[in-house]
Design an enzyme around this catalytic site. Structure first.
Site, PDB file in Angstrom:
ATOM      1  CB  THR A   1       7.283  -5.282  12.040  1.00  0.00           C
ATOM      2  OG1 THR A   1       7.731  -4.567  10.885  1.00  0.00           O
ATOM      3  CG2 THR A   1       8.392  -6.150  12.566  1.00  0.00           C
TER       4      THR A   1
ATOM      5  CE  LYS B   1       3.035  -5.119  14.870  1.00  0.00           C
ATOM      6  NZ  LYS B   1       3.307  -3.701  14.947  1.00  0.00           N
TER       7      LYS B   1
ATOM      8  CG  ASP C   1      17.064  -3.172   1.645  1.00  0.00           C
ATOM      9  OD1 ASP C   1      16.152  -3.207   0.791  1.00  0.00           O
ATOM     10  OD2 ASP C   1      17.820  -2.193   1.809  1.00  0.00           O
TER      11      ASP C   1
ATOM     12  CG  ASP D   1     -11.259  -9.901  -3.413  1.00  0.00           C
ATOM     13  OD1 ASP D   1     -11.968  -9.809  -2.385  1.00  0.00           O
ATOM     14  OD2 ASP D   1     -11.381  -9.148  -4.388  1.00  0.00           O
ATOM     15  CG  HIS D   2     -10.667  -9.054   2.873  1.00  0.00           C
ATOM     16  ND1 HIS D   2     -10.434  -7.907   2.175  1.00  0.00           N
ATOM     17  CD2 HIS D   2     -11.650  -8.764   3.759  1.00  0.00           C
ATOM     18  CE1 HIS D   2     -11.247  -6.955   2.613  1.00  0.00           C
ATOM     19  NE2 HIS D   2     -11.998  -7.450   3.589  1.00  0.00           N
TER      20      HIS D   2
ATOM     21  CE  LYS E   1     -15.620  -9.585   3.837  1.00  0.00           C
ATOM     22  NZ  LYS E   1     -15.721  -8.736   4.991  1.00  0.00           N
TER      23      LYS E   1
ATOM     24  CG  HIS F   1     -13.129  -6.139  -2.072  1.00  0.00           C
ATOM     25  ND1 HIS F   1     -12.173  -7.123  -1.997  1.00  0.00           N
ATOM     26  CD2 HIS F   1     -12.641  -5.106  -1.327  1.00  0.00           C
ATOM     27  CE1 HIS F   1     -11.161  -6.689  -1.242  1.00  0.00           C
ATOM     28  NE2 HIS F   1     -11.425  -5.477  -0.839  1.00  0.00           N
TER      29      HIS F   1
END
Ligand code: BG6
Length: 486
Positions: free
Chosen positions: A12, A17, A87, A179-180, A184, A242
């Site tokens: 959540t 999201k 939990d 590592d976003h 890319k 990064h």
């Protein structure tokens, strides 16, 4: 690719999201996810499957790259999502989860391939991994994988402790550290640019390169993350991960093979060849900054110390620039300048390769005035490759003039970073993930900076919000200068 169960801790949360659900949906629409799909979301709050599915739908409608209009496909996708309350500290909850995962595997007739995606705070990683192991969730007849996201520790020692706790439950090849930046498209393109263009390949060495500049500037400030950011700062938030990953991708030699291990070995070699920082030279090689009040695109913004949640005496850095050297025959004597900061003039992540000045000036007409050749790789938000060349200005008497040849990506069909990364993790390809050696060596390299910060011996320069950062960062470059966004 075989079907699998996607077990999402922190279902959540914000990342789920904004990024994870839209990424899964776009992969599903592109036919890049095996069906039937099973996603089990986990969270502390009680939630019915229907309420959870409504949240997922809402996330797609708000954040998905492809439209989430009502359709048979969309309904099938949403129905793949179920929820279990958990939990993270209660072992019995994992046993219940195992029951849920197994029941769905049987219902849907999918193999016991399980991907555990930990979209939760790093303080829970070790405990969750241990519980996955002891509950039997990790004892599958298929594969199991763990996906986690930075921060991987806050310094070398804590990163090692974390890694030990993860490796007690998962093998290194089962751990996918996101590592976003590595997801890319332009970062994924770097290696291809080098190996598929003999023109660049021939020039990718110290004989021709004058310096390399890697920038990630942002216009945003601390946002709503004061609690995290004031402890982390630009060094831990951006530089150690990064920025050093961008350095590895830029400087690595071409691997002989194309397996994730081949690539990781070359990246590790870059980190091993980095000249270690020497305490006494730190003020020469590293510049720290903190933003003061200023203007971003004409709008006044407060200084860091006046941001909500920030202690008015905070010495946290919102900017860091450093000069690095790779001690290796390919890169010797080529300075590498890296900088990243918040509340700067532009949002821009880019790599600039500055080539050496022409050896002989053409007819002496431009003595000292010839612009260098530049290769500019824009990573985000702009995705482009630009080559600056010198040409003869036809209107003037033989003068040379720099021209820029530019290629822009900008195609809406290009997958986002998280789509690329989740797709790779589902396929078991860890090429564009951070491997433990890289993480460890990165922490090791930044350690002298952390120690100097703690000892308060590194000056913290002020810079106006909306500027290009502190003036001291220009001095770091000596006779060179930063190539700014234009
Ligand atoms: C995150 C940092 O990892 O990267 C943020 O925690 C930063 O502080 C963000 O804003 C930048 O990512 P991108 O993709 O927007 O350049």
């Amino acid at each position: 690719m075989e079907s699998s169960t996607f077990v999402l801790f922190g279902a959540t949360g914000d990342l789920a999201k904004r990024k994870i659900y839209p990424a899964l949906y776009n992969l599903f629409l592109d036919g890049k996810i095996s069906t039937p799909l099973s996603v089990i979301g986990l969270g502390r709050r009680e939630l019915s499957n229907e309420a959870f599915q409504a949240q997922v739908l809402n996330s797609l409608q708000t954040f998905s790259r492809k439209p989430a209009e009502d359709s048979e496909k969309l309904r099938t996708f949403i129905q793949a999502f179920e929820y279990t309350v958990l939990d993270v500290g209660r072992p019995e909850d994992y046993v219940k989860l195992l029951g849920h995962v197994k029941a769905r595997e049987e219902d849907l007739g999918i193999p016991e391939n399980r991907m555990f995606y930990l979209s939760v705070g790093p303080e829970f990683f070790g405990e969750i991994a241990a519980n996955i192991n002891s509950s039997g969730l990790g004892s599958t007849k298929g594969w199991k994988r763990l996906v986690i996201e930075k921060p991987f520790g806050t310094d070398l020692a804590s990163a090692r402790v974390l890694n030990e706790s993860l490796s007690a439950a998962f093998k290194e090849e089962e751990i996918f550290r996101i590592d976003h930046f590595l997801g890319k498209p332009m970062v994924q393109n770097l290696e291809v640019l080098k190996y598929s263009n003999p023109v660049l390949r021939a020039l990718w060495k110290n004989r021709y390169i004058a310096n390399v500049q890697i920038t990630a500037s942002e216009t945003v400030g601390v946002e709503e993350r004061a609690g995290y950011y004031d402890k982390s700062g630009a060094l831990r938030d951006m530089f150690q991960n990064h920025m050093l990953q961008l350095l590895m991708m830029t400087a690595m030699q071409l691997p002989k093979g194309s397996t994730p291990e081949d690539v990781s070995n070359k990246k590790r070699y870059v980190m091993e060849s980095l000249r270690p920082l020497i305490k006494d030279d730190l003020t020469r090689d590293v510049v720290l900054g903190q933003y003061a009040a200023g203007e971003i695109k004409g709008n006044p913004v407060p200084g860091y110390l006046d941001e909500p949640g920030i202690d008015s005496s905070s010495r946290n850095e919102t900017y860091i620039a450093a000069r690095l050297w790779i001690e290796d025959p390919m890169w010797n004597e080529v300075p590498i300048y890296i900088r990243t900061g918040k509340r700067m003039k532009e949002k821009s992540t880019r790599i600039v390769i500055e080539f050496k000045e022409p050896l002989n000036d053409y007819n002496n007409l431009n003595k000292g005035n010839t612009d260098p050749n530049l290769l500019i790789i824009d990573i985000s938000p702009n995705e482009a490759i630009t080559l600056q060349l010198n040409t003869k200005d036809p209107l003037r008497t033989g003068k040379l003039e720099p021209v820029r040849i530019n290629y822009q990506l900008g195609n809406p069909e290009i997958p986002e970073s998280y789509e690329n990364l989740i797709y790779d993790a589902l396929r078991g390809d860890s090429t564009f993930f951070a491997h433990w050696d890289e993480v460890e060596l990165s922490w090791q390299w930044v350690q002298p900076i952390q120690e100097a910060m703690e000892a308060g011996v590194l000056p913290l320069h002020s810079y106006a919000a909306g500027s290009h950062g502190p003036a001291a960062a220009a001095e770091l470059l000596g006779d060179d200068h930063w190539w700014l966004d234009e």
